[in-house]
Design an enzyme around this catalytic site. Structure first.
Site, PDB file in Angstrom:
ATOM      1  N   GLY A  20       0.989  -1.147  -0.243  1.00 25.56           N
ATOM      2  CA  GLY A  20      -0.367  -0.385   0.251  1.00 25.56           C
ATOM      3  C   GLY A  20       0.383   1.021  -0.060  1.00 25.56           C
ATOM      4  O   GLY A  20       0.431   2.180   0.644  1.00 25.56           O
ATOM      5  N   LEU A  21       1.808   1.611  -0.538  1.00 26.30           N
ATOM      6  CA  LEU A  21       2.602   2.490  -0.774  1.00 26.30           C
ATOM      7  C   LEU A  21       2.465   3.520  -1.380  1.00 26.30           C
ATOM      8  O   LEU A  21       3.023   4.415  -1.918  1.00 26.30           O
ATOM      9  CB  LEU A  21       4.335   2.170  -1.183  1.00 26.30           C
ATOM     10  CG  LEU A  21       5.077   0.763   0.003  1.00 26.30           C
ATOM     11  CD1 LEU A  21       6.477   0.477  -0.941  1.00 26.30           C
ATOM     12  CD2 LEU A  21       4.971   1.146   1.281  1.00 26.30           C
ATOM     13  N   SER A  22       1.935   3.280  -2.208  1.00 27.56           N
ATOM     14  CA  SER A  22       1.680   4.285  -3.327  1.00 27.56           C
ATOM     15  C   SER A  22      -0.280   5.298  -3.646  1.00 27.56           C
ATOM     16  O   SER A  22      -1.128   4.595  -4.540  1.00 27.56           O
ATOM     17  CB  SER A  22       1.215   3.970  -5.017  1.00 27.56           C
ATOM     18  OG  SER A  22       3.071   3.457  -5.388  1.00 27.56           O
ATOM     19  N   GLY A  24      -2.366   7.060  -4.360  1.00 23.66           N
ATOM     20  CA  GLY A  24      -3.369   7.746  -5.597  1.00 23.66           C
ATOM     21  C   GLY A  24      -3.313   7.167  -6.621  1.00 23.66           C
ATOM     22  O   GLY A  24      -4.214   7.004  -7.626  1.00 23.66           O
ATOM     23  N   ASN A  25      -2.802   5.935  -5.860  1.00 23.99           N
ATOM     24  CA  ASN A  25      -2.939   4.601  -7.286  1.00 23.99           C
ATOM     25  C   ASN A  25      -3.890   3.564  -6.119  1.00 23.99           C
ATOM     26  O   ASN A  25      -3.264   3.364  -5.340  1.00 23.99           O
ATOM     27  CB  ASN A  25      -1.708   3.907  -7.202  1.00 23.99           C
ATOM     28  CG  ASN A  25      -1.205   2.407  -7.412  1.00 23.99           C
ATOM     29  OD1 ASN A  25      -2.671   1.781  -7.832  1.00 23.99           O
ATOM     30  ND2 ASN A  25      -0.434   2.246  -8.455  1.00 23.99           N
ATOM     31  N   SER A  28      -3.091  -0.129  -5.888  1.00 19.33           N
ATOM     32  CA  SER A  28      -1.991  -0.451  -4.239  1.00 19.33           C
ATOM     33  C   SER A  28      -2.778   0.103  -3.036  1.00 19.33           C
ATOM     34  O   SER A  28      -2.537  -0.625  -1.389  1.00 19.33           O
ATOM     35  CB  SER A  28      -1.071   0.735  -4.659  1.00 19.33           C
ATOM     36  OG  SER A  28      -0.423   1.406  -3.324  1.00 19.33           O
ATOM     37  N   ARG A 138       9.767   4.221  -4.877  1.00 18.71           N
ATOM     38  CA  ARG A 138      10.518   4.323  -6.532  1.00 18.71           C
ATOM     39  C   ARG A 138      11.484   5.081  -6.444  1.00 18.71           C
ATOM     40  O   ARG A 138      12.083   5.406  -7.520  1.00 18.71           O
ATOM     41  CB  ARG A 138       9.082   5.007  -7.496  1.00 18.71           C
ATOM     42  CG  ARG A 138       8.024   3.663  -6.756  1.00 18.71           C
ATOM     43  CD  ARG A 138       7.292   3.243  -8.113  1.00 18.71           C
ATOM     44  NE  ARG A 138       8.184   1.942  -9.152  1.00 18.71           N
ATOM     45  CZ  ARG A 138       7.656   2.415 -10.529  1.00 18.71           C
ATOM     46  NH1 ARG A 138       6.406   2.730 -10.666  1.00 18.71           N
ATOM     47  NH2 ARG A 138       8.401   1.328 -11.163  1.00 18.71           N
ATOM     48  N   GLU A 174       8.208  10.658 -14.167  1.00 14.62           N
ATOM     49  CA  GLU A 174       7.757   9.338 -13.907  1.00 14.62           C
ATOM     50  C   GLU A 174       7.730   8.098 -15.412  1.00 14.62           C
ATOM     51  O   GLU A 174       7.744   7.530 -15.457  1.00 14.62           O
ATOM     52  CB  GLU A 174       6.936   8.892 -13.527  1.00 14.62           C
ATOM     53  CG  GLU A 174       5.904   9.973 -12.604  1.00 14.62           C
ATOM     54  CD  GLU A 174       6.530   8.820 -10.664  1.00 14.62           C
ATOM     55  OE1 GLU A 174       5.805   7.939 -11.554  1.00 14.62           O
ATOM     56  OE2 GLU A 174       6.974   9.668  -9.680  1.00 14.62           O
ATOM     57  N   HIS A 250      -1.020   7.842 -13.943  1.00 19.64           N
ATOM     58  CA  HIS A 250      -0.136   8.123 -14.571  1.00 19.64           C
ATOM     59  C   HIS A 250      -0.977   8.004 -16.075  1.00 19.64           C
ATOM     60  O   HIS A 250      -2.053   8.034 -16.039  1.00 19.64           O
ATOM     61  CB  HIS A 250       0.836   7.820 -14.878  1.00 19.64           C
ATOM     62  CG  HIS A 250       1.802   6.921 -13.921  1.00 19.64           C
ATOM     63  ND1 HIS A 250       2.173   5.908 -13.680  1.00 19.64           N
ATOM     64  CD2 HIS A 250       2.644   7.737 -13.698  1.00 19.64           C
ATOM     65  CE1 HIS A 250       2.762   5.652 -12.681  1.00 19.64           C
ATOM     66  NE2 HIS A 250       3.862   7.002 -13.161  1.00 19.64           N
ATOM     67  N   ASN A 362      -1.132  -4.339  -8.210  1.00 19.70           N
ATOM     68  CA  ASN A 362      -0.190  -3.068  -7.453  1.00 19.70           C
ATOM     69  C   ASN A 362      -0.735  -1.843  -7.930  1.00 19.70           C
ATOM     70  O   ASN A 362       0.552  -1.189  -8.631  1.00 19.70           O
ATOM     71  CB  ASN A 362       1.182  -3.542  -7.087  1.00 19.70           C
ATOM     72  CG  ASN A 362       1.331  -4.091  -5.794  1.00 19.70           C
ATOM     73  OD1 ASN A 362       0.827  -3.374  -5.240  1.00 19.70           O
ATOM     74  ND2 ASN A 362       2.621  -4.510  -5.560  1.00 19.70           N
ATOM     75  N   CYS A 368       1.990  -1.226 -17.709  1.00 15.69           N
ATOM     76  CA  CYS A 368       3.245  -0.759 -17.138  1.00 15.69           C
ATOM     77  C   CYS A 368       4.014  -1.086 -17.174  1.00 15.69           C
ATOM     78  O   CYS A 368       5.646  -0.585 -16.105  1.00 15.69           O
ATOM     79  CB  CYS A 368       2.240  -0.538 -15.234  1.00 15.69           C
ATOM     80  SG  CYS A 368       1.848  -0.196 -15.521  1.00 15.69           S
TER      81      CYS A 368
HETATM   82  O1  SUG Z   1       4.198   3.630  -9.030  1.00 22.45           O
HETATM   83  N1  SUG Z   1       2.718   0.452  -7.938  1.00 22.45           N
HETATM   84  C1  SUG Z   1       3.538   1.196  -8.856  1.00 22.45           C
HETATM   85  C2  SUG Z   1       2.444   1.316 -10.122  1.00 22.45           C
HETATM   86  C3  SUG Z   1       3.443   1.365 -11.460  1.00 22.45           C
HETATM   87  C4  SUG Z   1       2.410   1.528 -12.276  1.00 22.45           C
HETATM   88  N2  SUG Z   1       3.509   2.565 -13.478  1.00 22.45           N
HETATM   89  C5  SUG Z   1       2.899   2.584 -14.595  1.00 22.45           C
HETATM   90  N3  SUG Z   1       1.333   2.770 -14.835  1.00 22.45           N
HETATM   91  N4  SUG Z   1       3.343   2.824 -16.550  1.00 22.45           N
HETATM   92  C6  SUG Z   1       3.167   2.744  -8.790  1.00 22.45           C
HETATM   93  O2  SUG Z   1       2.392   3.533  -8.304  1.00 22.45           O
HETATM   94  C7  SUG Z   1       2.615  -0.287  -5.598  1.00 22.45           C
HETATM   95  C8  SUG Z   1       4.003  -0.799  -4.895  1.00 22.45           C
HETATM   96  C9  SUG Z   1       3.135  -1.256  -3.423  1.00 22.45           C
HETATM   97  O3  SUG Z   1       2.034  -0.679  -2.975  1.00 22.45           O
HETATM   98  O4  SUG Z   1       2.894  -2.197  -2.280  1.00 22.45           O
HETATM   99  C10 SUG Z   1       3.840   1.096  -7.318  1.00 22.45           C
HETATM  100  O5  SUG Z   1       4.744   1.049  -6.441  1.00 22.45           O
END
Ligand code: SUG
Length: 445
Positions: A20-22, A24-25, A28, A138, A174, A250, A362, A368
């Protein structure tokens, strides 16, 4: 001279996990603390690479990074033996340990921005590793990424490698996840399309309010300068801040381009018509947009299915194929759209669907996982041939994964010092398989 679009996919590393490090994603956050399956993840990625190689495309592999990242943990004050460093971090700062264990380098669309030789003033292929400053886990990738890219594209006559941009939010970069290139044939001079989330030095421009805009306008400009691109072959566009706030972290979550086609959502860009107009003016009248309306696919459906995180590929046969994750087939609205788009023959002939669930959980779909590198015949001959996918490499890497990877990993396993030993042993062998030399910190002392 003939040119090819090669795809270099990131090999999933042995510490693949969900932390759960990201912010906005969405994926994740949703899958935080779920158990992961590193072996299955690596095999899902390898299966996609092999399938594309079997379709006659040039497919390469980029090695994963050493995790846990002991060198970063030491920089942060953890000390003693490697086991001590891990034990202290696990006890005092488990989230920092998790960040230093992430296998996130698998998403090689974020490894670098790449400009083909046809576009650059010195006629070389240019690489700038992305600093990925917005996420700590990252931001620790780019140095090793740079070494892996140099070991893969070593010949200085053909390849120019830059250092990452300064690691501050003003220059948040990115990489290729926010970069597309339009052209007629791959070997022609193309128009490079840079997409950013916000302006760093001019606060008059709109920006998202809930989730971060990871990539800045200033970073796009700097990379275009470093790569010696001409202004009339470059287009800069701002992502729609409203969709960033809905989980489009992204541009490759909402748009994908190939040759003269842009496949994107109706809400992808801030000033969508102006973006289309500039692209048409610079690419030429053959430039074509396949725009997906919100009425067919909502932003939520796009984020959950990763329809746009697809690979739009020109096959040697001349067909155009869209490589989709299985989640698109599971989404009723998205699949209905895909079927009607194919029936209408808008320029995409066929879809190929892959099971990439381990990466998808993730937030990493087919696009990606790959870095596109357009190469002409001479440049392709200069690539480290041991990194190019074929029957033999596929067998070898599958055997390597079977031997070294765990079936399952939970957050608590990250504290196990044995994981570092397993990871280093695996990567030491991998550098020999891929003939990379000493690219990892533990190999360089
Ligand atoms: O940067 N997820 C990556 C996913 C990257 C996707 N890349 C593109 N869209 N091109 C990120 O958010 C999650 C890791 C974690 O939560 O354990 C993570 O880093």
């Amino acid at each position: 001279m003939k040119a090819y679009e090669a795809n270099f996919d990131g090999l999933v590393g042995p510490t693949h996990n969900y932390s759960g490090l990201s912010f906005g994603n969405v994926a994740s956050a949703k899958n935080q603390a779920a158990p992961s399956k590193p072996k299955q993840a690596a095999k899902q990625g390898l299966a996609k690479m092999k399938a594309l190689a079997d379709m006659g495309l040039v497919q390469g592999v980029l090695a994963p990074q050493e995790r846990p990242d002991i060198f970063t943990l030491r920089r942060l004050g953890f000390s003693g033996s490697d086991s001590d460093v891990i034990a202290q971090a696990a006890k005092q700062a488990p989230k920092v340990l998790a960040a230093c264990c992430s296998a996130s380098s698998m998403w090689t669309a974020n490894a670098s921005t790449v400009s083909p030789s046809a576009d650059t003033a010195d006629g070389r292929v240019h690489f700038t590793p992305a600093n990925l400053t917005n996420k700590f886990h990252r931001s620790i990738e780019h140095e090793t990424t740079g070494r892996i890219l140099q070991a893969t594209f070593a010949d200085e006559r053909y390849f120019a490698h830059h250092a990452a941009l300064p690691s501050v939010e003003h220059y948040g970069d990115e990489g290729a996840a926010n970069h597309t290139r339009f052209c007629q044939q791959y070997g022609d001079k193309g128009v490079e399309f840079f997409v950013y989330g916000r302006h760093a030095f001019d606060s008059r421009h709109p920006a998202p309010s809930k989730f971060p805009a990871r990539h800045t306008y200033e970073a796009c400009e700097a990379v275009a300068r470093l790569h010696q691109l001409s202004e009339n072959h470059t287009v800069m566009a701002q992502q729609n801040p409203a969709v960033i706030d809905q989980g489009v972290f992204h541009n490759d979550v909402i748009a994908v381009g190939n040759r003269n086609v842009l496949f994107c959502h109706q809400q992808a860009f801030l000033d969508q018509q102006a973006v289309y107009d500039e692209l048409t003016a610079k690419v030429g009248d053959s430039f074509k947009v396949i725009e997906v309306p919100t009425s067919a696919v909502s932003i939520d459906d796009a984020v959950n299915s990763y329809l746009f995180n697809s690979q739009l590929l020109s096959m040697p046969s001349g067909e155009t194929v869209l490589v989709l994750p299985d989640e698109c087939r599971q989404n009723k609205n998205v699949w209905a759209y895909v079927e009607s788009m194919l029936a209408q023959k808008q320029g995409i002939d066929r879809v190929e669907v892959f099971d990439l669930k381990q990466s998808m959980a993730n937030g990493g779909g087919p696009a990606c996982l790959r870095l596109r590198v357009v190469l002409n015949d001479n440049e392709l001959k200069a690539v480290n041939a041991s990194t190019l996918m074929n029957e033999e490499l596929f067998e070898r890497l599958n055997t390597w994964v079977d031997f070294h990877y765990r079936d399952e990993l939970r957050e608590s396993d990250l504290a196990d010092p044995q994981l570092l030993i397993e990871s280093r042993t695996a990567l030491d062998e991998l550098t020999q398989i891929l003939q990379l030399g000493s690219v990892y910190p533990f190999q360089r002392g």
